[in-house]
Structures are given as C-alpha cells and as structure tokens.
Design a protein around this motif. Sequence first.
Motif, PDB file in Angstrom:
ATOM      1  N   LEU A   1       0.821  -1.205   0.000  1.00  0.00           N
ATOM      2  CA  LEU A   1       0.000   0.000   0.000  1.00  0.00           C
ATOM      3  C   LEU A   1       0.860   1.263   0.000  1.00  0.00           C
ATOM      4  O   LEU A   1       0.412   2.320  -0.433  1.00  0.00           O
ATOM      5  CB  LEU A   1      -0.929   0.020   1.219  1.00  0.00           C
ATOM      6  CG  LEU A   1      -2.155  -0.876   1.128  1.00  0.00           C
ATOM      7  CD1 LEU A   1      -2.798  -1.033   2.495  1.00  0.00           C
ATOM      8  CD2 LEU A   1      -3.167  -0.306   0.136  1.00  0.00           C
ATOM      9  N   GLN A   2       2.100   1.156   0.465  1.00  0.00           N
ATOM     10  CA  GLN A   2       2.984   2.310   0.529  1.00  0.00           C
ATOM     11  C   GLN A   2       3.620   2.628  -0.826  1.00  0.00           C
ATOM     12  O   GLN A   2       4.223   3.676  -0.991  1.00  0.00           O
ATOM     13  CB  GLN A   2       4.095   2.071   1.567  1.00  0.00           C
ATOM     14  CG  GLN A   2       3.627   2.116   2.992  1.00  0.00           C
ATOM     15  CD  GLN A   2       3.020   0.798   3.491  1.00  0.00           C
ATOM     16  OE1 GLN A   2       2.901  -0.185   2.774  1.00  0.00           O
ATOM     17  NE2 GLN A   2       2.621   0.789   4.748  1.00  0.00           N
ATOM     18  N   SER A   3       3.487   1.740  -1.798  1.00  0.00           N
ATOM     19  CA  SER A   3       4.152   1.924  -3.093  1.00  0.00           C
ATOM     20  C   SER A   3       3.389   2.883  -4.002  1.00  0.00           C
ATOM     21  O   SER A   3       2.172   3.058  -3.877  1.00  0.00           O
ATOM     22  CB  SER A   3       4.323   0.573  -3.791  1.00  0.00           C
ATOM     23  OG  SER A   3       3.057   0.072  -4.210  1.00  0.00           O
ATOM     24  N   ASP A   4       4.125   3.467  -4.923  1.00  0.00           N
ATOM     25  CA  ASP A   4       3.513   4.368  -5.906  1.00  0.00           C
ATOM     26  C   ASP A   4       2.505   3.626  -6.781  1.00  0.00           C
ATOM     27  O   ASP A   4       1.459   4.166  -7.124  1.00  0.00           O
ATOM     28  CB  ASP A   4       4.586   5.024  -6.782  1.00  0.00           C
ATOM     29  CG  ASP A   4       5.433   6.019  -6.015  1.00  0.00           C
ATOM     30  OD1 ASP A   4       4.967   6.523  -4.959  1.00  0.00           O
ATOM     31  OD2 ASP A   4       6.561   6.303  -6.454  1.00  0.00           O
ATOM     32  N   ILE A   5       2.823   2.398  -7.133  1.00  0.00           N
ATOM     33  CA  ILE A   5       1.919   1.619  -7.990  1.00  0.00           C
ATOM     34  C   ILE A   5       0.599   1.365  -7.276  1.00  0.00           C
ATOM     35  O   ILE A   5      -0.469   1.441  -7.878  1.00  0.00           O
ATOM     36  CB  ILE A   5       2.588   0.314  -8.479  1.00  0.00           C
ATOM     37  CG1 ILE A   5       1.797  -0.314  -9.624  1.00  0.00           C
ATOM     38  CG2 ILE A   5       2.732  -0.716  -7.387  1.00  0.00           C
ATOM     39  CD1 ILE A   5       2.066   0.331 -10.938  1.00  0.00           C
ATOM     40  N   ALA A   6       0.649   1.064  -5.979  1.00  0.00           N
ATOM     41  CA  ALA A   6      -0.587   0.842  -5.213  1.00  0.00           C
ATOM     42  C   ALA A   6      -1.401   2.120  -5.150  1.00  0.00           C
ATOM     43  O   ALA A   6      -2.632   2.088  -5.297  1.00  0.00           O
ATOM     44  CB  ALA A   6      -0.274   0.326  -3.819  1.00  0.00           C
ATOM     45  N   LYS A   7      -0.731   3.226  -4.938  1.00  0.00           N
ATOM     46  CA  LYS A   7      -1.441   4.511  -4.883  1.00  0.00           C
ATOM     47  C   LYS A   7      -2.134   4.799  -6.212  1.00  0.00           C
ATOM     48  O   LYS A   7      -3.269   5.271  -6.239  1.00  0.00           O
ATOM     49  CB  LYS A   7      -0.480   5.628  -4.484  1.00  0.00           C
ATOM     50  CG  LYS A   7      -0.058   5.511  -3.037  1.00  0.00           C
ATOM     51  CD  LYS A   7       0.988   6.523  -2.643  1.00  0.00           C
ATOM     52  CE  LYS A   7       1.384   6.256  -1.195  1.00  0.00           C
ATOM     53  NZ  LYS A   7       2.547   6.982  -0.780  1.00  0.00           N
ATOM     54  N   GLU A   8      -1.457   4.475  -7.308  1.00  0.00           N
ATOM     55  CA  GLU A   8      -2.054   4.655  -8.629  1.00  0.00           C
ATOM     56  C   GLU A   8      -3.271   3.740  -8.800  1.00  0.00           C
ATOM     57  O   GLU A   8      -4.323   4.157  -9.286  1.00  0.00           O
ATOM     58  CB  GLU A   8      -1.011   4.365  -9.709  1.00  0.00           C
ATOM     59  CG  GLU A   8      -1.509   4.553 -11.119  1.00  0.00           C
ATOM     60  CD  GLU A   8      -0.443   4.224 -12.155  1.00  0.00           C
ATOM     61  OE1 GLU A   8      -0.834   3.814 -13.261  1.00  0.00           O
ATOM     62  OE2 GLU A   8       0.758   4.365 -11.866  1.00  0.00           O
ATOM     63  N   LEU A   9      -3.117   2.485  -8.383  1.00  0.00           N
ATOM     64  CA  LEU A   9      -4.228   1.532  -8.486  1.00  0.00           C
ATOM     65  C   LEU A   9      -5.410   1.956  -7.612  1.00  0.00           C
ATOM     66  O   LEU A   9      -6.565   1.837  -8.031  1.00  0.00           O
ATOM     67  CB  LEU A   9      -3.760   0.124  -8.106  1.00  0.00           C
ATOM     68  CG  LEU A   9      -2.854  -0.562  -9.126  1.00  0.00           C
ATOM     69  CD1 LEU A   9      -2.197  -1.793  -8.506  1.00  0.00           C
ATOM     70  CD2 LEU A   9      -3.634  -0.935 -10.380  1.00  0.00           C
TER      71      LEU A   9
END
Length: 140
Positions: free
Chosen positions: A45-53
């Motif tokens: 959840l801390q990753s940029d990809i998760a934030k984008e998703l």
Amino acid sequence: MTANDIDQHQGHPIVLVDGVCHFCQGITKWIIKRDPEGKYHFASLQSDIAKELLRKGNLSPDQMDTFVLIEDGVYYTRSTAALRLAKGLTFPYPLLYGLIIVPKFIRNAVYNLVARNRYKWFGKDEACMLPTPEIKERFL
C-alpha cells in the motif's frame, strides 16, 4: 513503475497490503504458500503503484488500514476482500467464503478490530518486506 509494469500482472488478482505491518507480511507469505499456481500478485500500500491503483478504483491512497483485492477490475476491501481471496486458495480455505453470508457490518467490525491493533499486537517494520527471488515476479 509504469503502465507496462501493471500490464505484466494483467489477468492476475492483485492484493494490496500494508508493507510494513508484520501481520500483513505474514498473511502475504501465508497466501503465497496456499496459492501454488501463483494466481495472486501483490503490492505494498505504501508503493507508488498501489497509490495509482487505488486512485483508479476511487479509493483513498492514504487509506492504510485495509487490504484491497483487485479482481477482474473490481475492488474489494476489508472482510469481503479476505473472503474472496480465500475462495481462490487451496482446499479447505475456499470454505471460508461461506462466511460471506454474515452481515458485512459484523464481518467488518471484526476486521476493523484487528486492523486497528495490528501494529500493537504484531509489530511494524521501517521498510517493506523484500520478496525472495522465487516469488519476486508476483510483486508489483
């Protein structure tokens, strides 16, 4: 991460978990052991990809108190995500999906109790878990 990074995981349900939570890291390892076909893929959840998703799913990227299951473009959270995920694991875990008949407000009350106390009960790391080479391709 780029759109190509997301595309390589296309067709796989994606599980977004709190990457610094010991309990969540343990759950991720537990899922991997019960998913021998490698169907589920993961992101912190801390990753940029998760934030984008999360933004694509109209969920707050600041929401770290749940895990999210993205399956066929549909976003599931909290107890519903957990039960849907169990349905895709090896036997006997799909039987847990029967708990979906329990009213959502009751299921989520239990889920929220654990989520609120997970750092106190299980601990927290300063950084996310690093996947081993054998499972690295399952992480975004």
